[in-house]
Design a protein around this motif. Sequence first.
Motif, PDB file in Angstrom:
ATOM      1  N   THR A  78       0.867  -1.194   0.000  1.00 30.45           N
ATOM      2  CA  THR A  78       0.000   0.000   0.000  1.00 30.45           C
ATOM      3  C   THR A  78       0.895   1.233   0.000  1.00 30.45           C
ATOM      4  N   SER A  79       0.332   2.216  -0.489  1.00 31.09           N
ATOM      5  CA  SER A  79       1.039   3.498  -0.449  1.00 31.09           C
ATOM      6  C   SER A  79       0.019   4.582  -0.091  1.00 31.09           C
ATOM      7  N   GLU A  80       0.470   5.621   0.546  1.00 29.53           N
ATOM      8  CA  GLU A  80      -0.402   6.739   0.940  1.00 29.53           C
ATOM      9  C   GLU A  80       0.175   8.019   0.353  1.00 29.53           C
ATOM     10  N   CYS A  81      -0.751   8.813   0.092  1.00 29.50           N
ATOM     11  CA  CYS A  81      -0.368  10.137  -0.407  1.00 29.50           C
ATOM     12  C   CYS A  81      -1.126  11.167   0.441  1.00 29.50           C
ATOM     13  N   ASP A  82      -0.458  11.990   1.135  1.00 27.42           N
ATOM     14  CA  ASP A  82      -1.094  13.026   1.951  1.00 27.42           C
ATOM     15  C   ASP A  82      -1.081  14.336   1.167  1.00 27.42           C
ATOM     16  N   THR A  83      -2.210  14.940   1.160  1.00 22.63           N
ATOM     17  CA  THR A  83      -2.314  16.260   0.514  1.00 22.63           C
ATOM     18  C   THR A  83      -2.654  17.312   1.570  1.00 22.63           C
ATOM     19  N   CYS A  84      -2.254  18.426   1.328  1.00 20.93           N
ATOM     20  CA  CYS A  84      -2.561  19.541   2.238  1.00 20.93           C
ATOM     21  C   CYS A  84      -3.272  20.636   1.437  1.00 20.93           C
TER      22      CYS A  84
END
Length: 96
Positions: A78-84
């Motif tokens: 799995t991979s996560e991408c955090d956006t702000c």
Amino acid sequence: MNPRCIENEMPKADYGMGMDMMGAQPSCSSVCPPVYECPTERVCQRVIVHEVPHVVPINTKIINHHVYRHTYTPCYTTSECDTCENVYDPCGGKNF
């Protein structure tokens, strides 16, 4: 009488009755040279067994059959991408 024969006195055989086996009492007998008969042949068969060893080379060939059975095991990642996000309220937060 045969000139080749030799006369010999033969003793009287006494079998307890005063007579020989034939009932007559010979006074002499003649001994003649042997009579040669035609030759005969005896056949004697023999079986002779001869053992003859034989060498038979035998080669054993082994064939190795390799079967590769491929199995697949999933490996999940799995991979996560955090956006702000920056929100600027031009009104200062007041709604009119």
